[in-house]
Design a protein around this motif. Sequence first.
Motif, PDB file in Angstrom:
ATOM      1  N   VAL A 264       1.008  -1.365   0.180  1.00 21.13           N
ATOM      2  CA  VAL A 264       0.078  -0.157   0.179  1.00 21.13           C
ATOM      3  C   VAL A 264       0.862   1.273   0.097  1.00 21.13           C
ATOM      4  O   VAL A 264       0.634   2.234  -0.680  1.00 21.13           O
ATOM      5  CB  VAL A 264      -0.928   0.124   1.310  1.00 21.13           C
ATOM      6  N   ALA A 267       2.300   2.481  -3.485  1.00 20.83           N
ATOM      7  CA  ALA A 267       1.485   2.508  -4.760  1.00 20.83           C
ATOM      8  C   ALA A 267       1.304   4.091  -4.743  1.00 20.83           C
ATOM      9  O   ALA A 267       1.388   4.858  -3.801  1.00 20.83           O
ATOM     10  CB  ALA A 267       0.187   2.025  -4.558  1.00 20.83           C
ATOM     11  N   ARG A 269      -0.628   7.528  -5.878  1.00 13.78           N
ATOM     12  CA  ARG A 269      -2.152   7.974  -5.865  1.00 13.78           C
ATOM     13  C   ARG A 269      -2.848   7.539  -6.910  1.00 13.78           C
ATOM     14  O   ARG A 269      -2.426   7.858  -8.179  1.00 13.78           O
ATOM     15  CB  ARG A 269      -2.123   9.433  -5.827  1.00 13.78           C
ATOM     16  N   GLY A 271      -3.414   4.483  -7.910  1.00 11.64           N
ATOM     17  CA  GLY A 271      -2.717   2.979  -8.234  1.00 11.64           C
ATOM     18  C   GLY A 271      -3.462   2.144  -7.527  1.00 11.64           C
ATOM     19  O   GLY A 271      -4.305   2.043  -7.006  1.00 11.64           O
ATOM     20  N   THR A 272      -2.901   0.684  -7.898  1.00 17.85           N
ATOM     21  CA  THR A 272      -3.567  -0.457  -7.650  1.00 17.85           C
ATOM     22  C   THR A 272      -2.814  -1.450  -7.011  1.00 17.85           C
ATOM     23  O   THR A 272      -1.412  -1.609  -7.279  1.00 17.85           O
ATOM     24  CB  THR A 272      -3.913  -1.095  -9.118  1.00 17.85           C
ATOM     25  N   VAL A 273      -3.398  -1.894  -5.765  1.00 13.48           N
ATOM     26  CA  VAL A 273      -2.445  -2.970  -5.007  1.00 13.48           C
ATOM     27  C   VAL A 273      -3.319  -4.430  -5.162  1.00 13.48           C
ATOM     28  O   VAL A 273      -4.408  -4.233  -4.875  1.00 13.48           O
ATOM     29  CB  VAL A 273      -2.201  -2.484  -3.616  1.00 13.48           C
ATOM     30  N   ILE A 291      -6.435   5.256   1.905  1.00 12.64           N
ATOM     31  CA  ILE A 291      -6.917   4.824   0.749  1.00 12.64           C
ATOM     32  C   ILE A 291      -7.902   5.559   0.063  1.00 12.64           C
ATOM     33  O   ILE A 291      -7.719   5.867  -1.181  1.00 12.64           O
ATOM     34  CB  ILE A 291      -7.797   3.385   1.184  1.00 12.64           C
ATOM     35  N   ASP A 294      -6.044   8.936  -1.374  1.00 12.84           N
ATOM     36  CA  ASP A 294      -5.252   8.649  -2.559  1.00 12.84           C
ATOM     37  C   ASP A 294      -5.830   7.931  -3.542  1.00 12.84           C
ATOM     38  O   ASP A 294      -5.242   7.648  -4.772  1.00 12.84           O
ATOM     39  CB  ASP A 294      -3.829   7.844  -2.079  1.00 12.84           C
ATOM     40  N   LEU A 296      -6.825   4.703  -3.916  1.00 16.29           N
ATOM     41  CA  LEU A 296      -6.108   3.496  -4.085  1.00 16.29           C
ATOM     42  C   LEU A 296      -7.118   2.299  -4.654  1.00 16.29           C
ATOM     43  O   LEU A 296      -8.160   2.621  -4.002  1.00 16.29           O
ATOM     44  CB  LEU A 296      -5.281   3.236  -3.025  1.00 16.29           C
ATOM     45  N   ARG A 297      -6.761   1.785  -5.446  1.00 20.08           N
ATOM     46  CA  ARG A 297      -7.594   0.434  -5.564  1.00 20.08           C
ATOM     47  C   ARG A 297      -6.977  -0.790  -4.817  1.00 20.08           C
ATOM     48  O   ARG A 297      -5.833  -1.215  -5.242  1.00 20.08           O
ATOM     49  CB  ARG A 297      -7.675   0.140  -6.892  1.00 20.08           C
TER      50      ARG A 297
END
Length: 360
Positions: A264, A267, A269, A271-273, A291, A294, A296-297
């Motif tokens: 996490v 990644a 901003r 981005g994908t985890v 999450i 930012d 995040l996925r």
Amino acid sequence: MKAAVCRAFGKPLVIEEVDIAPPRAGELKVQLKACGICQSDVHNIEGAWGGTLPAVFGHEAAGIVDAVGPGVEGLRPGQHVVVTLVRSCGRCDSCARGEPVFCEATFRLDRESPIRAADGSPITQGTRTGAFADSIVIDASQAVAIPDAIPFDAASVLACAVITGFGAVVNTAGVEPGSNVVVIGTGGVGLNAVQAAAVSGARTIIAVDISNQKLAVARAFGATHTINPKQESLDGMVAALTGGRRADTVIVTAGSTSAVEQGVALARRGGTVVLVGMPPSGVATIDPGQIAHDGLRILGSKVGSVRPQIDIPRLLGLYRQGRLKLDELVSRRYPLGDINTAIASAGREDVVRNVIVFSS
């Protein structure tokens, strides 16, 4: 038939003569030729996730169809197959959505193991496969026909390590050309995530591991850069290699909560985890505010979101074109009688996949 039976968690497997029921409607009997040892098998044998004993584990297999039950179409005795743990009906809502790993149906084999001890008592068919044995009975949906020319040991690793790592990158994350990708953990699954990122055209592929020996192998599988976080600043190196942007996609294959937290943090901003590794226990500390802020996925990937009947032939196409490494994933081959030795060495730095081979 012979099988390696787990009778007590954390104890050596016992080679026993067991009986296997004939295939019924929609089922196959497969004479196995190879079965890889996955870390999830090791966790199962150690009792990390509990379960009913005695059991036969093993799920990364390839062999020859020995018999088919009524109603089986497209598969016949003598055909070479890869065997996966994905059992699907093809009709439920999940299957209709192209998500067979989440099939909602209940199968006879889910209720009734085909394996019996010599005294007639039931033995659990671990991971819906029970492939630490020279023969298995499975649902026909678990088998994918392969060309006879494909070596069985190379074909076996397709059944889990390859589809899980490759699928996490291609199916779950949808990595695009020119992306910056970080792969945390470079075991069997991680190496396949690395080579999937390379096949997908990623610009920067950063492999992360605490083993320099494994990182050297990751380079051979397509990593453009490697980082040992015990020797270098992980955050600093990823930032430097991505022009300060961090990773578009982070694939976490290591089965630890700390690896999830690292993923996490690495990644960018937006981005994908993708979480692939399954820690035996523990809770990762992730800030939900971060999450959301930012964008995040964070995605889970079960068996690489695989569609076996589609993805395995595609992967074999890449293998035959020389674009996918399979043979290089096989470190050592052992007979069934040496399975405990194979399991004991499965976690060594110089081992990608130990494979049990059956001579019968």
